[in-house]
Write a protein that holds these residues in place. Structure first.
Motif, PDB file in Angstrom:
ATOM      1  N   LEU A 132      24.292  38.407 -18.207  1.00  0.00           N
ATOM      2  CA  LEU A 132      23.759  37.045 -18.166  1.00  0.00           C
ATOM      3  C   LEU A 132      24.572  36.162 -17.230  1.00  0.00           C
ATOM      4  O   LEU A 132      25.795  36.122 -17.298  1.00  0.00           O
ATOM      5  CB  LEU A 132      23.768  36.460 -19.584  1.00  0.00           C
ATOM      6  CG  LEU A 132      22.947  35.194 -19.822  1.00  0.00           C
ATOM      7  CD1 LEU A 132      21.468  35.459 -19.563  1.00  0.00           C
ATOM      8  CD2 LEU A 132      23.160  34.699 -21.248  1.00  0.00           C
ATOM      9  N   THR A 133      23.860  35.456 -16.359  1.00  0.00           N
ATOM     10  CA  THR A 133      24.478  34.495 -15.441  1.00  0.00           C
ATOM     11  C   THR A 133      23.837  33.138 -15.667  1.00  0.00           C
ATOM     12  O   THR A 133      22.616  33.020 -15.716  1.00  0.00           O
ATOM     13  CB  THR A 133      24.253  34.908 -13.972  1.00  0.00           C
ATOM     14  OG1 THR A 133      24.865  36.173 -13.736  1.00  0.00           O
ATOM     15  CG2 THR A 133      24.844  33.875 -13.018  1.00  0.00           C
ATOM     16  N   MET A 134      24.669  32.092 -15.824  1.00  0.00           N
ATOM     17  CA  MET A 134      24.142  30.744 -16.022  1.00  0.00           C
ATOM     18  C   MET A 134      24.482  29.871 -14.823  1.00  0.00           C
ATOM     19  O   MET A 134      25.565  29.978 -14.244  1.00  0.00           O
ATOM     20  CB  MET A 134      24.692  30.143 -17.309  1.00  0.00           C
ATOM     21  CG  MET A 134      24.134  30.797 -18.562  1.00  0.00           C
ATOM     22  SD  MET A 134      24.605  29.981 -20.096  1.00  0.00           S
ATOM     23  CE  MET A 134      26.285  30.583 -20.265  1.00  0.00           C
ATOM     24  N   GLY A 135      23.545  29.011 -14.476  1.00  0.00           N
ATOM     25  CA  GLY A 135      23.756  28.140 -13.336  1.00  0.00           C
ATOM     26  C   GLY A 135      22.600  27.189 -13.141  1.00  0.00           C
ATOM     27  O   GLY A 135      21.729  27.053 -14.012  1.00  0.00           O
ATOM     28  N   SER A 136      22.559  26.555 -11.996  1.00  0.00           N
ATOM     29  CA  SER A 136      21.499  25.596 -11.692  1.00  0.00           C
ATOM     30  C   SER A 136      20.235  26.314 -11.249  1.00  0.00           C
ATOM     31  O   SER A 136      20.265  27.494 -10.882  1.00  0.00           O
ATOM     32  CB  SER A 136      21.954  24.647 -10.578  1.00  0.00           C
ATOM     33  OG  SER A 136      22.086  25.365  -9.354  1.00  0.00           O
ATOM     34  N   ASN A 137      19.130  25.589 -11.283  1.00  0.00           N
ATOM     35  CA  ASN A 137      17.863  26.120 -10.789  1.00  0.00           C
ATOM     36  C   ASN A 137      18.023  26.675  -9.378  1.00  0.00           C
ATOM     37  O   ASN A 137      17.599  27.784  -9.061  1.00  0.00           O
ATOM     38  CB  ASN A 137      16.819  24.995 -10.781  1.00  0.00           C
ATOM     39  CG  ASN A 137      15.619  25.305 -11.665  1.00  0.00           C
ATOM     40  OD1 ASN A 137      15.783  25.774 -12.782  1.00  0.00           O
ATOM     41  ND2 ASN A 137      14.434  25.040 -11.179  1.00  0.00           N
ATOM     42  N   LEU A 140      20.300  29.886  -9.138  1.00  0.00           N
ATOM     43  CA  LEU A 140      19.669  31.082  -9.697  1.00  0.00           C
ATOM     44  C   LEU A 140      18.544  31.600  -8.818  1.00  0.00           C
ATOM     45  O   LEU A 140      18.406  32.810  -8.618  1.00  0.00           O
ATOM     46  CB  LEU A 140      19.136  30.779 -11.103  1.00  0.00           C
ATOM     47  CG  LEU A 140      20.194  30.423 -12.152  1.00  0.00           C
ATOM     48  CD1 LEU A 140      19.528  30.009 -13.455  1.00  0.00           C
ATOM     49  CD2 LEU A 140      21.155  31.587 -12.379  1.00  0.00           C
ATOM     50  N   LEU A 141      17.759  30.692  -8.270  1.00  0.00           N
ATOM     51  CA  LEU A 141      16.662  31.110  -7.405  1.00  0.00           C
ATOM     52  C   LEU A 141      17.198  31.754  -6.129  1.00  0.00           C
ATOM     53  O   LEU A 141      16.655  32.753  -5.641  1.00  0.00           O
ATOM     54  CB  LEU A 141      15.763  29.918  -7.071  1.00  0.00           C
ATOM     55  CG  LEU A 141      14.451  30.230  -6.352  1.00  0.00           C
ATOM     56  CD1 LEU A 141      13.624  31.257  -7.106  1.00  0.00           C
ATOM     57  CD2 LEU A 141      13.643  28.966  -6.134  1.00  0.00           C
TER      58      LEU A 141
END
Length: 317
Positions: A132-137, A140-141
């Motif tokens: 799992l990687t979390m970040g901004s829209n 991530l795109l």
């Protein structure tokens, strides 16, 4: 190396041939392959035609392998093993069908949406490891486009997504609310006019986050430039600052449950209301990847469960 192969000489025929040669029994080969004995017999017959070489001698209803068949079996096994390894390595290079799935998500989806999907995925495919990687829209795109992630769960309403390249599976819609610090004297339950807060200090997410785009748009519609005193890189830090009384902020409704005892969330009046459309996004050319198929299936089940919950709530009113 030059090969002259008949167009009808297929990998499927070689697979059927190799399976038949294991037992030299049509019925047993058909059962192993899950096809009819007629299909096995036809494949062996057309294989001979493709090779222009007799492989079997007919003795009643039985096919007896000739020396040529045993020679072909030796090389077929080697060729099929090499092809199988090549396919595995090709899929490995493309990141398809491995024992792990790289998923990117927004911080705000880590409270409920993503944990539910992960738990369901582990039940469906217990051997699968999810990274799992979390970040901004935006981050991530970009990572998805660069093949650094296999799928992302983002707000597609604030993203430019090429539908020819990427597939989307809708999960839910979420309204934007005004998060009010403790002790604010203007709290009210009705839909609020955002213009009333035009002179208030705000804290926000950094540019590139989905909520930041909605924040800017709502203020633009309200006709003022927000006084942003600080910007942060995750929604939990932002709400902690609101809780500390540093300012107001606009946040998606999914955060209310976590902070309902610490903050007040006011619904915006319709002219200023912005809605996020949350969806799973993944490459179209990987739509047959078994790991992604499992994620898509759980995503659709999750969306359906939310719809049924909303219908029950509406019916009980």
């Amino acid at each position: 190396m030059k090969l002259t192969l008949d167009n009808d000489l297929t990998v499927r025929k070689l697979l059927i041939f190799a399976c038949y040669m294991e037992s030299e029994n049509l019925a047993r080969a058909a059962e192993t392959l899950g096809i009819s004995t007629v299909s096995v017999h036809r494949a062996l017959h057309t294989l001979e035609e493709s090779l222009r070489c007799p492989l079997f001698e007919h003795k009643g209803r039985n096919l007896v392998a000739l020396p040529a068949a045993w020679t072909l079996l030796e090389y077929s096994r080697e060729a099929l093993a090499t092809l199988s390894q090549g396919i595995d390595e090709t899929r490995r290079t493309a990141g398809i069908g491995l024992g792990n799935l790289r998923v990117g998500t927004l911080y705000s989806l880590s409270l409920e949406t993503v944990p539910r999907l992960i738990m369901k995925m582990k039940l469906r495919r217990p051997e699968l490891e999810l990274n799992l990687t979390m970040g901004s829209n935006e981050l991530l795109l970009r990572a998805l486009k660069d093949n650094q992630l296999d799928a992302i769960i983002i707000s597609v309403s604030e993203a430019e997504i090429d539908d020819k390249v990427f597939e989307q599976v809708a999960l839910f819609q979420d309204d934007i609310f005004l998060a009010v610090p403790p002790g604010d004297s203007t709290r009210q339950q009705d839909d609020i006019d955002l213009r009333v807060y035009s002179d208030k200090p705000f804290v926000s997410l950094a540019e590139g986050f989905a909520t930041f785009a909605g924040f800017q748009e709502a203020c633009h519609v309200a006709g003022f430039e927000p006084n942003i005193i600080t910007r942060v890189n995750d929604i939990f830090s932002m709400l902690s600052l609101v809780q500390a009384g540093m300012g107001y902020s606009l946040v998606p409704g999914r955060m209310r449950k976590q902070y309902e005892n610490d903050l007040c969330f006011l619904r915006l009046a319709e002219p200023y209301q912005m809605r996020q459309h949350i969806a799973i996004v993944f490459p179209r050319n990987r739509e047959h990847d078994p790991n992604l198929l499992a994620l898509v299936a759980e995503g659709r089940m999750f969306a359906l469960s939310l719809q049924e919950k909303a219908q029950r709530a509406l019916a009980s009113r």
